[in-house]
Design a protein around this motif. Structure first.
Motif, PDB file in Angstrom:
ATOM      1  N   VAL A 150      20.263  44.370  -3.825  1.00 48.59           N
ATOM      2  CA  VAL A 150      19.380  44.829  -4.900  1.00 48.59           C
ATOM      3  C   VAL A 150      19.006  46.291  -4.654  1.00 48.59           C
ATOM      4  N   ASN A 151      19.159  47.118  -5.693  1.00 53.17           N
ATOM      5  CA  ASN A 151      18.847  48.543  -5.579  1.00 53.17           C
ATOM      6  C   ASN A 151      17.874  48.965  -6.665  1.00 53.17           C
ATOM      7  N   ASP A 152      17.167  50.043  -6.401  1.00 50.57           N
ATOM      8  CA  ASP A 152      16.269  50.584  -7.412  1.00 50.57           C
ATOM      9  C   ASP A 152      17.068  51.357  -8.461  1.00 50.57           C
ATOM     10  N   ASP A 153      16.414  51.733  -9.555  1.00 46.76           N
ATOM     11  CA  ASP A 153      17.040  52.506 -10.627  1.00 46.76           C
ATOM     12  C   ASP A 153      16.049  53.574 -11.071  1.00 46.76           C
ATOM     13  N   MET A 154      16.218  54.781 -10.549  1.00 45.36           N
ATOM     14  CA  MET A 154      15.285  55.867 -10.836  1.00 45.36           C
ATOM     15  C   MET A 154      15.291  56.237 -12.311  1.00 45.36           C
ATOM     16  N   SER A 155      16.457  56.135 -12.958  1.00 45.71           N
ATOM     17  CA  SER A 155      16.550  56.522 -14.368  1.00 45.71           C
ATOM     18  C   SER A 155      15.702  55.631 -15.256  1.00 45.71           C
ATOM     19  N   LEU A 156      15.514  54.367 -14.831  1.00 43.32           N
ATOM     20  CA  LEU A 156      14.709  53.427 -15.616  1.00 43.32           C
ATOM     21  C   LEU A 156      13.331  53.207 -14.993  1.00 43.32           C
ATOM     22  N   GLY A 157      13.076  53.871 -13.879  1.00 45.67           N
ATOM     23  CA  GLY A 157      11.784  53.715 -13.226  1.00 45.67           C
ATOM     24  C   GLY A 157      11.582  52.340 -12.622  1.00 45.67           C
ATOM     25  N   ILE A 158      12.680  51.750 -12.113  1.00 46.86           N
ATOM     26  CA  ILE A 158      12.620  50.400 -11.548  1.00 46.86           C
ATOM     27  C   ILE A 158      12.729  50.493 -10.027  1.00 46.86           C
ATOM     28  N   SER A 159      11.735  49.975  -9.319  1.00 42.31           N
ATOM     29  CA  SER A 159      11.752  49.962  -7.863  1.00 42.31           C
ATOM     30  C   SER A 159      12.619  48.814  -7.366  1.00 42.31           C
ATOM     31  N   THR A 160      12.910  48.831  -6.072  1.00 41.59           N
ATOM     32  CA  THR A 160      13.704  47.750  -5.486  1.00 41.59           C
ATOM     33  C   THR A 160      13.002  46.406  -5.642  1.00 41.59           C
ATOM     34  N   PHE A 161      11.704  46.392  -5.413  1.00 44.02           N
ATOM     35  CA  PHE A 161      10.939  45.147  -5.528  1.00 44.02           C
ATOM     36  C   PHE A 161      10.974  44.621  -6.964  1.00 44.02           C
ATOM     37  N   TYR A 162      10.784  45.529  -7.927  1.00 44.36           N
ATOM     38  CA  TYR A 162      10.781  45.087  -9.316  1.00 44.36           C
ATOM     39  C   TYR A 162      12.178  44.634  -9.749  1.00 44.36           C
ATOM     40  N   ALA A 163      13.216  45.305  -9.225  1.00 42.92           N
ATOM     41  CA  ALA A 163      14.584  44.892  -9.540  1.00 42.92           C
ATOM     42  C   ALA A 163      14.840  43.469  -9.046  1.00 42.92           C
ATOM     43  N   GLU A 164      14.294  43.146  -7.858  1.00 41.44           N
ATOM     44  CA  GLU A 164      14.453  41.788  -7.339  1.00 41.44           C
ATOM     45  C   GLU A 164      13.654  40.791  -8.167  1.00 41.44           C
ATOM     46  N   LEU A 165      12.483  41.200  -8.610  1.00 39.82           N
ATOM     47  CA  LEU A 165      11.685  40.335  -9.488  1.00 39.82           C
ATOM     48  C   LEU A 165      12.461  39.971 -10.749  1.00 39.82           C
ATOM     49  N   LEU A 166      13.133  40.964 -11.315  1.00 37.32           N
ATOM     50  CA  LEU A 166      13.913  40.717 -12.538  1.00 37.32           C
ATOM     51  C   LEU A 166      15.051  39.741 -12.263  1.00 37.32           C
ATOM     52  N   ARG A 167      15.679  39.882 -11.090  1.00 40.99           N
ATOM     53  CA  ARG A 167      16.765  38.961 -10.736  1.00 40.99           C
ATOM     54  C   ARG A 167      16.236  37.525 -10.650  1.00 40.99           C
ATOM     55  N   ILE A 168      15.154  37.342  -9.938  1.00 44.68           N
ATOM     56  CA  ILE A 168      14.624  35.993  -9.734  1.00 44.68           C
ATOM     57  C   ILE A 168      14.050  35.422 -11.027  1.00 44.68           C
ATOM     58  N   LYS A 169      13.490  36.289 -11.859  1.00 46.51           N
ATOM     59  CA  LYS A 169      13.026  35.838 -13.168  1.00 46.51           C
ATOM     60  C   LYS A 169      14.201  35.298 -13.981  1.00 46.51           C
ATOM     61  N   GLN A 170      15.334  35.983 -13.902  1.00 46.35           N
ATOM     62  CA  GLN A 170      16.533  35.522 -14.608  1.00 46.35           C
ATOM     63  C   GLN A 170      16.960  34.146 -14.112  1.00 46.35           C
ATOM     64  N   MET A 171      16.874  33.927 -12.789  1.00 49.98           N
ATOM     65  CA  MET A 171      17.218  32.618 -12.229  1.00 49.98           C
ATOM     66  C   MET A 171      16.282  31.531 -12.741  1.00 49.98           C
ATOM     67  N   VAL A 172      14.986  31.823 -12.722  1.00 53.33           N
ATOM     68  CA  VAL A 172      13.999  30.837 -13.166  1.00 53.33           C
ATOM     69  C   VAL A 172      14.204  30.501 -14.635  1.00 53.33           C
ATOM     70  N   THR A 173      14.452  31.531 -15.442  1.00 52.80           N
ATOM     71  CA  THR A 173      14.667  31.318 -16.876  1.00 52.80           C
ATOM     72  C   THR A 173      15.895  30.470 -17.122  1.00 52.80           C
ATOM     73  N   PHE A 174      17.006  30.793 -16.423  1.00 48.92           N
ATOM     74  CA  PHE A 174      18.237  30.028 -16.619  1.00 48.92           C
ATOM     75  C   PHE A 174      18.068  28.591 -16.140  1.00 48.92           C
ATOM     76  N   SER A 175      17.292  28.395 -15.077  1.00 54.60           N
ATOM     77  CA  SER A 175      17.109  27.041 -14.534  1.00 54.60           C
ATOM     78  C   SER A 175      16.436  26.111 -15.534  1.00 54.60           C
ATOM     79  N   GLN A 176      15.710  26.669 -16.472  1.00 51.73           N
ATOM     80  CA  GLN A 176      15.043  25.850 -17.488  1.00 51.73           C
ATOM     81  C   GLN A 176      16.030  25.194 -18.445  1.00 51.73           C
ATOM     82  N   ARG A 177      17.284  25.685 -18.422  1.00 51.45           N
ATOM     83  CA  ARG A 177      18.314  25.075 -19.264  1.00 51.45           C
ATOM     84  C   ARG A 177      18.895  23.812 -18.621  1.00 51.45           C
ATOM     85  N   GLU A 178      18.503  23.552 -17.376  1.00 49.16           N
ATOM     86  CA  GLU A 178      18.919  22.355 -16.643  1.00 49.16           C
ATOM     87  C   GLU A 178      20.437  22.277 -16.477  1.00 49.16           C
ATOM     88  N   LEU A 179      21.050  23.437 -16.270  1.00 50.74           N
ATOM     89  CA  LEU A 179      22.473  23.495 -15.954  1.00 50.74           C
ATOM     90  C   LEU A 179      22.627  23.677 -14.450  1.00 50.74           C
TER      91      LEU A 179
END
Length: 599
Positions: free
Chosen positions: A471-500
């Motif tokens: 996981v890396n930060d994105d200076m152009s979008l103002g995203i820190s490494t921690f926030y980038a990881e949050l977005l990744r895990i949020k994506q996992m949690v959201t997808f898990s709600q589909r029960e696949l």
């Protein structure tokens, strides 16, 4: 299913054989060059003698001229053999590179094909330097490269597609010589050869015109009459006025339809030798004796459309059209034979019969490029197996699994036995936690592609792969490494709600924030990802997470890697062990780096 002979031995012997063949062809080429030179000199002197009135000289000159033409033709064929041998040698050398590690120097690492919207591709090293794609790819065409990139997916395809590819790849693994033959033929094509524009032009409807004047069966009536009138005029049977008028008529027709003919023949201007190479590839495929149902199906589709024969006719037509790039030939051929009109008529006929099949043939070859690339694993590894696809609840099991990206003699194999639930992986720095997750998830990607994996046994149920590793930060979008990881895990949690069914790999969870917040956030995230349809692997240095209680009846287990010391040096065995880690090595590494004093 496994090879009997040593793979490295096969390719090294083939390489030596290719070098010997190349040396012999070079010697033959040198001899033919000498023979051509001597024959040409004698030819000149013979015709000079004939010019001085010596009939024997003229007759000898004619014989020498025929001999010279035959030598040129023979030399041309020899050069084609030399070109093929050079390509064959290069392909074999690339296979040998996969044994000594120099495959990481391959120019084609697939970086341009990486999808930035799929971070799993970066996390698992599917593309880029030292990647799965770089190791596997034997594709020469752009269509084949894109198809291979699409095969390296983190989303499970249909069982039928995986099984069909497994069967095809298994057969190609056992046919190394045939695979090398195909790859050598393809290696004569320009790298990243793109037929998209050509296919669009050839598939476009052709405008009617000159071919209506020179129908296929009557195409040579006017030129034949013109040539006959020239012959009769030479013997004073008819006046020169008649052939002169006929030549003028043909010149006017050729001029009138010149622009129209060039428009019709435009698609052929993009082709030179490539068609001959495709023709050779399809000829080999049509003649192959395949046992796998999918390979036989692809072969049948080529045979039904007469792919090699059709491309042979198109290649011959392309060569004939290319002759008109010489101005004097174009002027003479069109005046005497209505050359362009006849070429337009022939191409129109070919277009009506075969143009609709060309895209399908190119797609078939791109699929073969994928299959040949996936077969590389079984042809360069001594230990491999095809994954077993299972039904039911999520499961992922392996025995003696190692990474394709490591040299086989240096890789440390590990086992795996995971079902729905969460496994907390602990261990000291550099002990192998991240590598283990990457190896496991990478093997799943290979399974989805229909390839073998580097293991003694491997089985799985279809799982959607999600990762948070690199996981890396994105200076152009103002995203820190921690926030980038949050977005990744949020994506996992959201997808898990589909029960696949999911395979989730998280490395050093929430490492971008302070320890107190990290532990609180990690506990909550792990609870939300511990579900009946998820296999979740989490690495951490926070031993507090080892005591995490399951939010349901699913297991939360612990495994670890550890180090040991010999002669005051740190060492690792890279073997997964049950339970939580009891040691750390950060202080040792800090001292070794000179950052922390030894006092």
């Amino acid at each position: 299913m496994k090879p009997i002979a040593n793979n490295y031995s096969f390719f090294s012997k083939t390489y030596e054989k290719d070098l010997a063949i190349a040396d012999e062809l070079n010697r033959q080429s040198s001899r033919l060059t000498t023979m051509r030179t001597v024959t040409f000199i004698l030819l000149v002197f013979s015709f000079a003698a004939g010019y001085d009135g010596h009939t024997v000289g003229t007759m000898a000159g004619i014989l020498l001229l025929v001999s010279f033409c035959l030598l040129v033709r023979r030399h041309s064929r020899l050069k084609k053999k030399q070109q093929f041998t050079a390509c064959h040698t290069r392909v074999v050398k690339d296979f040998l590179s996969r044994f000594d590690g120099s495959w990481q120097d391959f120019a084609d690492d697939g970086s341009a094909l990486q999808n930035k919207d799929q971070p799993q591709q970066i996390d698992l090293h599917l593309f880029g330097p030292a990647s799965f794609y770089q190791y596997l790819s034997c594709a020469r065409t752009l269509r084949g490269k894109k198809r291979l990139a699409a095969a390296l997916t983190t989303t499970p395809p249909s069982r039928q597609k995986i099984m069909a590819r497994q069967e095809s790849v298994a057969e190609l693994i056992g046919q190394k010589e045939f695979a090398l033959q195909l790859l050598a033929q393809a290696a004569q094509l320009p790298d990243r050869h793109d037929t998209t524009e050509l296919l669009n032009e050839i598939e476009a409807p052709l405008s009617q015109g000159s071919h209506a004047i020179v129908r296929y069966r009557t195409a040579w009536i006017l030129p034949a009459i013109t040539l006959l009138s020239l012959l009769l005029a030479a013997f004073t049977v008819v006046s020169w006025t008649i052939p002169g008028l006929l030549l003028g008529l043909q010149f006017l027709l050729a001029t009138a339809f010149h622009q129209h003919n060039q428009t019709i023949l435009a698609p052929l201007n993009h082709l030179t030798h490539e068609l001959h190479f495709y023709e050779a590839i399809f000829r080999d495929l049509e003649a192959a004796d395949f046992q796998a149902a999918s390979l036989s199906g692809l072969k049948l589709r080529l045979q039904t459309g007469q792919a090699s024969g059709s491309l042979h006719r198109l290649a011959a037509l392309t060569d004939a059209v290319a002759l008109t790039r010489n101005f004097f030939f174009a002027l003479l051929a069109n005046t005497l034979l209505l050359w362009d009109c006849h070429m337009a008529a022939r191409f129109t006929r070919w277009h009506e019969l075969a143009s609709g099949n060309l895209r399908e043939w190119m797609d078939i070859w791109s699929e073969f490029e994928v299959l040949l690339s996936l077969a590389v694993i079984g042809q360069t590894r001594e230990q491999w197996t095809f994954p077993e696809l299972k039904d039911g609840q999520p499961s992922l099991c392996a025995r003696d699994l190692s990474s394709l990206l490591f040299a086989e003699d240096k890789a440390v194999p590990n086992d795996a036995s995971f079902t729905a639930g969460t496994c907390i992986l602990t261990g000291s720095n550099m002990s192998g936690k991240t590598t283990y997750m990457r190896t496991l998830a990478g093997a799943v990607v290979l399974a989805y592609a229909g390839a073998p994996v580097c293991a003694r046994a491997f089985s799985l149920t279809p799982l959607h792969i999600f990762t948070s590793i690199q996981v890396n930060d994105d200076m152009s979008l103002g995203i820190s490494t921690f926030y980038a990881e949050l977005l990744r895990i949020k994506q996992m949690v959201t997808f898990s709600q589909r029960e696949l069914p999911m395979l989730i790999c998280i490395d050093e969870i929430f490492k971008g924030t302070n320890s107190a917040d990290r532990i609180i956030g990690a506990r909550e995230a792990i609870k939300q990802l511990t579900r009946a349809w998820c296999i979740t692997l989490v690495t951490t240095h926070d031993f507090e997470l080892c005591d995490l209680k399951s939010p349901n009846d699913l297991p939360v287990t612990n495994c670890h890697f550890e180090e040991y010391y010999e002669d005051n040096k740190i060492k690792f065995d890279y073997k997964l062990k049950p339970g939580r880690c009891q040691t750390t090595n950060a202080r040792y590494l800090l001292r070794m780096a000179g950052i922390l004093s030894s006092e």
